[in-house]
Design a protein around this motif. Structure first.
Motif, mmCIF file in Angstrom:
data_model
loop_
_atom_site.group_PDB
_atom_site.id
_atom_site.type_symbol
_atom_site.label_atom_id
_atom_site.label_comp_id
_atom_site.label_asym_id
_atom_site.label_seq_id
_atom_site.Cartn_x
_atom_site.Cartn_y
_atom_site.Cartn_z
ATOM 1 N N ASN A 1 -5.850 24.016 3.882
ATOM 2 C CA ASN A 1 -7.142 24.589 3.545
ATOM 3 C C ASN A 1 -7.364 24.632 2.033
ATOM 4 O O ASN A 1 -6.473 24.992 1.265
ATOM 5 N N ALA A 2 -8.581 24.238 1.625
ATOM 6 C CA ALA A 2 -8.997 24.313 0.217
ATOM 7 C C ALA A 2 -8.002 23.637 -0.719
ATOM 8 O O ALA A 2 -7.722 24.125 -1.816
ATOM 9 N N THR A 3 -7.452 22.498 -0.272
ATOM 10 C CA THR A 3 -6.448 21.775 -1.059
ATOM 11 C C THR A 3 -6.786 20.288 -1.074
ATOM 12 O O THR A 3 -7.136 19.714 -0.046
ATOM 13 N N PHE A 4 -6.701 19.651 -2.244
ATOM 14 C CA PHE A 4 -6.893 18.215 -2.340
ATOM 15 C C PHE A 4 -5.600 17.512 -1.936
ATOM 16 O O PHE A 4 -4.551 17.757 -2.520
ATOM 17 N N VAL A 5 -5.689 16.648 -0.943
ATOM 18 C CA VAL A 5 -4.516 15.941 -0.426
ATOM 19 C C VAL A 5 -4.767 14.439 -0.486
ATOM 20 O O VAL A 5 -5.715 13.942 0.133
ATOM 21 N N ASP A 6 -3.935 13.716 -1.252
ATOM 22 C CA ASP A 6 -4.057 12.260 -1.267
ATOM 23 C C ASP A 6 -3.679 11.719 0.110
ATOM 24 O O ASP A 6 -2.655 12.118 0.680
ATOM 25 N N MET A 7 -4.502 10.854 0.657
ATOM 26 C CA MET A 7 -4.193 10.291 1.959
ATOM 27 C C MET A 7 -2.850 9.571 1.888
ATOM 28 O O MET A 7 -2.659 8.694 1.047
ATOM 29 N N PRO A 8 -1.908 9.926 2.761
ATOM 30 C CA PRO A 8 -0.556 9.334 2.706
ATOM 31 C C PRO A 8 -0.518 7.939 3.332
ATOM 32 O O PRO A 8 0.125 7.718 4.351
ATOM 33 N N CYS A 9 -1.210 6.996 2.693
ATOM 34 C CA CYS A 9 -1.266 5.622 3.206
ATOM 35 C C CYS A 9 0.043 4.912 2.867
ATOM 36 O O CYS A 9 0.170 4.267 1.823
ATOM 37 N N ASN A 10 1.008 5.053 3.756
ATOM 38 C CA ASN A 10 2.368 4.566 3.501
ATOM 39 C C ASN A 10 2.641 3.192 4.079
ATOM 40 O O ASN A 10 3.770 2.709 4.055
ATOM 41 N N THR A 11 1.600 2.527 4.602
ATOM 42 C CA THR A 11 1.795 1.247 5.291
ATOM 43 C C THR A 11 0.716 0.251 4.911
ATOM 44 O O THR A 11 -0.480 0.562 5.023
ATOM 45 N N ASP A 12 1.115 -0.938 4.451
ATOM 46 C CA ASP A 12 0.153 -2.023 4.270
ATOM 47 C C ASP A 12 -0.273 -2.527 5.642
ATOM 48 O O ASP A 12 0.503 -2.505 6.594
ATOM 49 N N SER A 13 -1.490 -3.008 5.740
ATOM 50 C CA SER A 13 -2.039 -3.377 7.039
ATOM 51 C C SER A 13 -1.545 -4.709 7.575
ATOM 52 O O SER A 13 -2.019 -5.181 8.594
ATOM 53 N N ALA B 1 -0.291 -4.280 -5.743
ATOM 54 C CA ALA B 1 -0.888 -3.288 -6.635
ATOM 55 C C ALA B 1 -1.036 -1.927 -5.979
ATOM 56 O O ALA B 1 -1.343 -0.952 -6.660
ATOM 57 N N PHE B 2 -0.834 -1.843 -4.650
ATOM 58 C CA PHE B 2 -0.913 -0.555 -3.974
ATOM 59 C C PHE B 2 0.494 -0.037 -3.703
ATOM 60 O O PHE B 2 1.318 -0.719 -3.104
ATOM 61 N N ASP B 3 0.758 1.198 -4.140
ATOM 62 C CA ASP B 3 2.077 1.809 -3.989
ATOM 63 C C ASP B 3 2.076 2.693 -2.740
ATOM 64 O O ASP B 3 1.373 3.710 -2.690
ATOM 65 N N THR B 4 2.869 2.306 -1.733
ATOM 66 C CA THR B 4 2.898 3.039 -0.469
ATOM 67 C C THR B 4 3.745 4.307 -0.537
ATOM 68 O O THR B 4 3.917 4.988 0.475
ATOM 69 N N SER B 5 4.250 4.639 -1.711
ATOM 70 C CA SER B 5 4.974 5.911 -1.875
ATOM 71 C C SER B 5 4.159 6.923 -2.680
ATOM 72 O O SER B 5 4.245 8.130 -2.445
ATOM 73 N N THR B 6 3.344 6.446 -3.622
ATOM 74 C CA THR B 6 2.478 7.346 -4.394
ATOM 75 C C THR B 6 1.032 7.292 -3.921
ATOM 76 O O THR B 6 0.213 8.122 -4.333
ATOM 77 N N TYR B 7 0.714 6.293 -3.077
ATOM 78 C CA TYR B 7 -0.626 6.109 -2.491
ATOM 79 C C TYR B 7 -1.677 5.769 -3.548
ATOM 80 O O TYR B 7 -2.854 6.072 -3.388
ATOM 81 N N LYS B 8 -1.227 5.111 -4.620
ATOM 82 C CA LYS B 8 -2.123 4.723 -5.705
ATOM 83 C C LYS B 8 -2.313 3.212 -5.747
ATOM 84 O O LYS B 8 -1.367 2.456 -5.535
ATOM 85 N N PHE B 9 -3.540 2.795 -6.061
ATOM 86 C CA PHE B 9 -3.851 1.389 -6.311
ATOM 87 C C PHE B 9 -3.989 1.218 -7.812
ATOM 88 O O PHE B 9 -4.854 1.839 -8.443
ATOM 89 N N THR B 10 -3.096 0.399 -8.417
ATOM 90 C CA THR B 10 -3.085 0.190 -9.863
ATOM 91 C C THR B 10 -3.091 -1.306 -10.155
ATOM 92 O O THR B 10 -2.037 -1.918 -10.372
ATOM 93 N N PRO B 11 -4.258 -1.947 -10.148
ATOM 94 C CA PRO B 11 -4.313 -3.395 -10.363
ATOM 95 C C PRO B 11 -4.061 -3.760 -11.822
ATOM 96 O O PRO B 11 -4.362 -2.980 -12.729
ATOM 97 N N GLN B 12 -3.504 -4.931 -12.058
ATOM 98 C CA GLN B 12 -3.262 -5.421 -13.408
ATOM 99 C C GLN B 12 -4.302 -6.448 -13.836
ATOM 100 O O GLN B 12 -4.084 -7.210 -14.787
ATOM 101 N N THR B 13 -5.426 -6.448 -13.143
ATOM 102 C CA THR B 13 -6.555 -7.328 -13.468
ATOM 103 C C THR B 13 -7.777 -6.469 -13.715
ATOM 104 O O THR B 13 -8.177 -5.678 -12.850
ATOM 105 N N ALA B 14 -8.380 -6.592 -14.895
ATOM 106 C CA ALA B 14 -9.556 -5.792 -15.232
ATOM 107 C C ALA B 14 -10.786 -6.309 -14.508
ATOM 108 O O ALA B 14 -10.911 -7.504 -14.231
ATOM 109 N N GLY B 15 -11.715 -5.407 -14.215
ATOM 110 C CA GLY B 15 -12.968 -5.794 -13.590
ATOM 111 C C GLY B 15 -13.539 -4.669 -12.755
ATOM 112 O O GLY B 15 -13.008 -3.564 -12.703
#
Length: 198
Positions: A71-83, A92-106
């Motif tokens: 309740n009343a808490t921000f929770v990053d979706m635990p997307c631990n699996t590539d499709s 570029a997507f980290d299945t442990s931190t759930y972050k997408f960090t691309p190395q291509t600008a745009g």
């Protein structure tokens, strides 16, 4: 090899100009610019490679099992699996931190969604897609009944610098207690890709 120096090559009237014969390779050297005039049409009936760009980096991930959002808490979706194979083209997507960090600008487009395991009469739930912790896309579902399950989705586009910017999908709800969300590819997702030409 001989060279032909001309300013313009035209086919005979109402005919087609053909370059080369089947099996030949026609090469445009580095540094040469091909200019297509406005109103011209390029028709391709073969295979074009390296032309037009592609939507990479691209990723699509999901949470493999049910997960809770307090309740009343921000929770990053635990997307631990590539499709599946090829669904994270640049790793570029980290299945442990759930972050997408691309190395291509745009400019990139993102979408995320999740479904509750049950629906209680809570006040508010939302899906928030965030760049470096700051939201740029929000989807809201205000529930007043207690029937079945509820979904919450968000989508949007934003510029990423290709070095340090990262994107997450974050859930928030204010039901007064913890809420469970379904796991599995068909119940939750986080996806994104680079827009061509950006």
């Amino acid at each position: 090899m001989s060279k032909l120096f001309v300013d313009q090559v035209d086919p005979k009237t109402a005919t087609t100009l053909t370059l080369g014969t089947s099996g030949d390779t026609v090469t445009v050297p580095s540094g040469v610019t091909l200019s297509i005039a406005s109103g011209a049409t390029i028709a391709n009936s073969g295979t074009a490679t390296g032309i037009g760009g592609d939507n990479k980096p691209f990723f699509h991930a999901y949470a493999s099992g049910n997960f809770a959002c307090a309740n009343a808490t921000f929770v990053d979706m635990p997307c631990n699996t590539d499709s599946g194979s090829g669904f994270d083209t640049d790793n570029a997507f980290d299945t442990s931190t759930y972050k997408f960090t691309p190395q291509t600008a745009g400019y990139y487009w993102f979408a995320a969604g999740a479904r509750t395991t049950s629906a209680g009469a809570w006040d508010y739930q939302s899906m928030r897609i965030r760049k470096n912790g700051t939201e740029f896309a929000v989807g809201v579902n205000d529930n007043t009944t207690a029937d079945g399950t509820l979904t919450c989705n968000a989508s949007g586009s934003i510029y990423l610098n290709g070095s340090s910017d990262y994107v997450t999908a974050t859930l928030y709800q204010s039901s007064g207690g913890s809420i469970d969300y379904y796991g599995g590819l068909g119940s939750n997702y986080f996806t994104g890709f680079k827009l061509i030409g950006t």
